[in-house]
Design a protein around this motif. Structure first.
Motif, PDB file in Angstrom:
ATOM      1  N   ASP A 236       1.135  -1.298  -0.040  1.00 26.40           N
ATOM      2  CA  ASP A 236       0.009  -0.114   0.048  1.00 26.40           C
ATOM      3  C   ASP A 236       0.887   1.253  -0.010  1.00 26.40           C
ATOM      4  O   ASP A 236       2.132   1.106   0.178  1.00 26.40           O
ATOM      5  N   LEU A 237       0.390   2.396  -0.041  1.00 24.95           N
ATOM      6  CA  LEU A 237       1.158   3.571  -0.477  1.00 24.95           C
ATOM      7  C   LEU A 237       1.884   3.752   1.012  1.00 24.95           C
ATOM      8  O   LEU A 237       3.160   4.215   0.625  1.00 24.95           O
ATOM      9  N   GLU A 238       1.436   3.659   2.222  1.00 25.24           N
ATOM     10  CA  GLU A 238       2.366   3.864   3.386  1.00 25.24           C
ATOM     11  C   GLU A 238       3.430   2.949   3.399  1.00 25.24           C
ATOM     12  O   GLU A 238       4.500   3.279   3.701  1.00 25.24           O
ATOM     13  N   SER A 239       3.198   1.657   3.005  1.00 27.15           N
ATOM     14  CA  SER A 239       4.418   0.584   3.331  1.00 27.15           C
ATOM     15  C   SER A 239       5.219   0.918   2.130  1.00 27.15           C
ATOM     16  O   SER A 239       6.520   0.743   2.385  1.00 27.15           O
ATOM     17  N   SER A 240       4.881   1.211   0.810  1.00 29.04           N
ATOM     18  CA  SER A 240       5.761   1.475  -0.080  1.00 29.04           C
ATOM     19  C   SER A 240       6.915   2.229   0.133  1.00 29.04           C
ATOM     20  O   SER A 240       7.946   2.111  -0.458  1.00 29.04           O
ATOM     21  N   VAL A 241       7.028   3.178   1.040  1.00 28.65           N
ATOM     22  CA  VAL A 241       7.933   4.177   1.334  1.00 28.65           C
ATOM     23  C   VAL A 241       9.205   3.164   1.998  1.00 28.65           C
ATOM     24  O   VAL A 241      10.313   3.658   2.042  1.00 28.65           O
ATOM     25  N   ASN A 242       9.099   2.000   2.278  1.00 26.96           N
ATOM     26  CA  ASN A 242      10.031   1.159   3.106  1.00 26.96           C
ATOM     27  C   ASN A 242      10.664   0.119   1.938  1.00 26.96           C
ATOM     28  O   ASN A 242      11.555  -0.672   2.022  1.00 26.96           O
ATOM     29  N   ARG A 243      10.516   0.777   0.637  1.00 27.83           N
ATOM     30  CA  ARG A 243      11.127  -0.136  -0.416  1.00 27.83           C
ATOM     31  C   ARG A 243      11.697   1.270  -1.345  1.00 27.83           C
ATOM     32  O   ARG A 243      11.305   2.266  -1.550  1.00 27.83           O
ATOM     33  N   SER A 244      12.501   0.509  -2.446  1.00 30.49           N
ATOM     34  CA  SER A 244      13.289   1.344  -3.178  1.00 30.49           C
ATOM     35  C   SER A 244      12.741   1.275  -4.438  1.00 30.49           C
ATOM     36  O   SER A 244      12.766   0.073  -5.132  1.00 30.49           O
ATOM     37  N   PHE A 245      12.134   2.385  -5.298  1.00 33.21           N
ATOM     38  CA  PHE A 245      11.629   2.356  -6.648  1.00 33.21           C
ATOM     39  C   PHE A 245      12.401   3.282  -7.413  1.00 33.21           C
ATOM     40  O   PHE A 245      13.143   4.160  -6.988  1.00 33.21           O
ATOM     41  N   PRO A 246      12.314   2.841  -8.852  1.00 32.98           N
ATOM     42  CA  PRO A 246      13.310   4.048  -9.808  1.00 32.98           C
ATOM     43  C   PRO A 246      12.518   5.527  -9.466  1.00 32.98           C
ATOM     44  O   PRO A 246      11.343   5.415  -9.155  1.00 32.98           O
ATOM     45  N   LYS A 247      13.393   6.328  -9.761  1.00 34.07           N
ATOM     46  CA  LYS A 247      12.841   7.668  -9.427  1.00 34.07           C
ATOM     47  C   LYS A 247      11.348   8.297  -9.999  1.00 34.07           C
ATOM     48  O   LYS A 247      10.546   8.561  -9.519  1.00 34.07           O
ATOM     49  N   PRO A 248      11.304   7.814 -11.339  1.00 30.90           N
ATOM     50  CA  PRO A 248       9.769   8.207 -11.931  1.00 30.90           C
ATOM     51  C   PRO A 248       8.786   7.380 -11.283  1.00 30.90           C
ATOM     52  O   PRO A 248       7.790   8.160 -11.008  1.00 30.90           O
ATOM     53  N   LEU A 249       8.880   5.975 -10.746  1.00 27.86           N
ATOM     54  CA  LEU A 249       7.792   5.428  -9.932  1.00 27.86           C
ATOM     55  C   LEU A 249       7.723   5.946  -8.514  1.00 27.86           C
ATOM     56  O   LEU A 249       6.762   5.969  -8.092  1.00 27.86           O
ATOM     57  N   GLU A 250       8.793   6.346  -8.083  1.00 25.93           N
ATOM     58  CA  GLU A 250       8.899   6.936  -6.607  1.00 25.93           C
ATOM     59  C   GLU A 250       8.170   8.255  -6.696  1.00 25.93           C
ATOM     60  O   GLU A 250       7.402   8.503  -5.667  1.00 25.93           O
ATOM     61  N   ASN A 251       8.093   9.145  -7.803  1.00 25.05           N
ATOM     62  CA  ASN A 251       7.430  10.311  -8.036  1.00 25.05           C
ATOM     63  C   ASN A 251       5.757   9.976  -8.086  1.00 25.05           C
ATOM     64  O   ASN A 251       5.369  10.819  -7.367  1.00 25.05           O
ATOM     65  N   TYR A 252       5.766   9.178  -9.217  1.00 23.93           N
ATOM     66  CA  TYR A 252       4.362   8.716  -9.057  1.00 23.93           C
ATOM     67  C   TYR A 252       3.773   8.211  -7.770  1.00 23.93           C
ATOM     68  O   TYR A 252       2.559   8.847  -7.619  1.00 23.93           O
ATOM     69  N   ILE A 253       4.260   7.618  -6.918  1.00 28.65           N
ATOM     70  CA  ILE A 253       3.620   7.079  -5.734  1.00 28.65           C
ATOM     71  C   ILE A 253       3.722   8.346  -4.774  1.00 28.65           C
ATOM     72  O   ILE A 253       2.548   8.504  -4.102  1.00 28.65           O
ATOM     73  N   GLN A 254       4.776   9.209  -4.602  1.00 27.36           N
ATOM     74  CA  GLN A 254       4.639  10.332  -3.837  1.00 27.36           C
ATOM     75  C   GLN A 254       3.333  11.543  -4.297  1.00 27.36           C
ATOM     76  O   GLN A 254       2.704  11.828  -3.372  1.00 27.36           O
ATOM     77  N   ASN A 255       3.001  11.398  -5.453  1.00 27.36           N
ATOM     78  CA  ASN A 255       2.161  12.362  -5.916  1.00 27.36           C
ATOM     79  C   ASN A 255       0.860  11.668  -5.541  1.00 27.36           C
ATOM     80  O   ASN A 255      -0.220  12.438  -5.068  1.00 27.36           O
ATOM     81  N   LEU A 256       0.514  10.323  -5.526  1.00 27.12           N
ATOM     82  CA  LEU A 256      -0.587   9.771  -5.066  1.00 27.12           C
ATOM     83  C   LEU A 256      -0.662   9.987  -3.431  1.00 27.12           C
ATOM     84  O   LEU A 256      -1.752  10.255  -2.904  1.00 27.12           O
ATOM     85  N   LEU A 257       0.416  10.003  -2.759  1.00 25.89           N
ATOM     86  CA  LEU A 257       0.341  10.239  -1.019  1.00 25.89           C
ATOM     87  C   LEU A 257      -0.071  11.837  -1.131  1.00 25.89           C
ATOM     88  O   LEU A 257      -0.676  11.828   0.261  1.00 25.89           O
ATOM     89  N   LYS A 258       0.223  12.633  -1.860  1.00 25.72           N
ATOM     90  CA  LYS A 258      -0.269  13.925  -1.704  1.00 25.72           C
ATOM     91  C   LYS A 258      -1.595  14.208  -1.753  1.00 25.72           C
ATOM     92  O   LYS A 258      -2.253  15.177  -1.228  1.00 25.72           O
ATOM     93  N   ASP A 259      -2.224  13.276  -2.585  1.00 23.45           N
ATOM     94  CA  ASP A 259      -3.767  13.500  -3.011  1.00 23.45           C
ATOM     95  C   ASP A 259      -4.541  13.133  -1.805  1.00 23.45           C
ATOM     96  O   ASP A 259      -4.237  12.376  -1.031  1.00 23.45           O
TER      97      ASP A 259
END
Length: 341
Positions: free
Chosen positions: A318-341
């Motif tokens: 899930d979005l909160e748990s995903s911060v404990n994993r490493s993603f490529p920067k574009p996917l990291e940005n995609y997830i971060q934008n979802l967290l802001k919504d």
């Protein structure tokens, strides 16, 4: 060309400048080869100010070789997050295990032995051996190429396969006995004064000895003829999610973004009916231009979701748990934008 003895005053001038102007950096306060090694890897592609927090966080979690070797690869990647070039983190982890197994946990002191460690090249081996063990090898990198090319107005092609050996020999002509400080002085001079563009020649301690400066030709050095053409790549991802959960998988180690986590790269037709659209992102890597399509696939059928998850090896997060994993920067940005919504 003058003999070596006549040129040593250049290295002495440089050291005197360094002792008065050295940057106040945390890793300058230690001779611990482990920390010098980590800092050299961290800052190879990262500006000092941008990388300091990453370096401090990494060595706080992994303060020594043993701690790093005993950590999981996923955790090492997590603490490398934000630095990019994740293959370097993988190599650091492997090298730490090498030091434990081959050197009884003690960092090797000789240049040739340091060079045997996974992911360590001639520059890093020279830096660590000279700074920590009084080794006599110049840590030749882009700063050395630039400074030496300008001092001697030397048009040797820095893109040549022989450049490292050539500029190493040139370094010896001006290098004093304190090689560790000399290497760090060259790093600071190249970073702060002898910059690629708009060098601060008026502030340079070596301007009286610099032939390119006297000829007003600093912009013509160093000479580099070979340019590596960038490759264009198109990538496709599917952000498959249901409520707060989404699917991820771990990349293999045979291409870019080794061992990082990512969204599925293909989905069956049964899931395509849930697609809500696509967004395209541009991203640049060294010598690669990426165009990345990310499809938003919101699965509204519990039955289809459960069946798809059970039939495939995807991880559910899930979005909160995903911060404990490493993603490529574009996917990291995609997830971060979802967290802001």
């Amino acid at each position: 060309m003058k003999n070596n003895h006549d040129l040593l005053h250049i290295g002495t001038k440089l050291l005197n400048w360094y002792y008065q102007n050295a940057r106040d950096l945390p890793f300058r306060k230690t001779k611990d080869p482990y920390k010098i090694w980590i800092c050299e890897i961290v800052f190879q592609q990262t500006r000092i100010l941008q990388g300091l927090n990453h370096y401090n966080r990494f060595v706080e979690r992994f303060p020594d070789v043993k701690t790093l070797a005993e950590a999981s690869e996923d955790e090492v990647l997590l603490y490398w997050k934000g630095l990019g070039y994740y293959s370097r983190a993988i190599n650091i982890h492997k090298a730490a295990k090498q030091i434990i197994s081959d050197y009884n946990g003690i960092f090797p002191s000789q240049y040739e032995e340091i060079l045997k460690l996974k992911g360590i090249g001639k520059y890093t081996a020279a830096a660590v051996s000279s700074i920590c063990f009084k080794g006599k090898m110049p840590a030749v990198d882009g700063n050395f190429y630039r400074v030496l090319s300008r001092i001697f107005a030397d048009d040797f092609d820095v893109s040549s396969s022989r450049a490292f050996a050539y500029f190493s020999e040139l370094s010896y002509r001006i290098m004093p006995n304190n090689v560790g400080d000399f290497n760090q002085a060259m790093m600071d001079l190249g970073s702060e004064i002898c910059k690629p563009r708009n060098p601060l020649c008026g502030d340079c301690p070596l301007n009286e000895d610099c032939i390119a400066f006297s000829l007003q030709k600093t912009s013509q050095f160093p000479v580099k003829t070979k340019k590596i053409k960038s490759e264009n790549l198109n990538l496709q991802y599917f952000f498959v999610h249901r409520e707060e959960q989404f699917l991820i998988q771990q990349r293999k180690d045979d291409f870019i973004w080794k061992k990082l986590f990512e969204f599925p790269t293909a989905i069956p037709e049964v899931l395509q009916q849930f697609s809500k659209g696509c967004k395209t992102f541009q991203h640049k890597l060294t010598h690669k231009n990426l165009s990345i399509d990310i499809y938003d696939v919101e699965v509204t059928s519990n039955e289809i979701w459960d069946h798809f998850v059970s039939e495939h090896d995807y991880l559910v997060t899930d979005l909160e748990s995903s911060v404990n994993r490493s993603f490529p920067k574009p996917l990291e940005n995609y997830i971060q934008n979802l967290l802001k919504d």
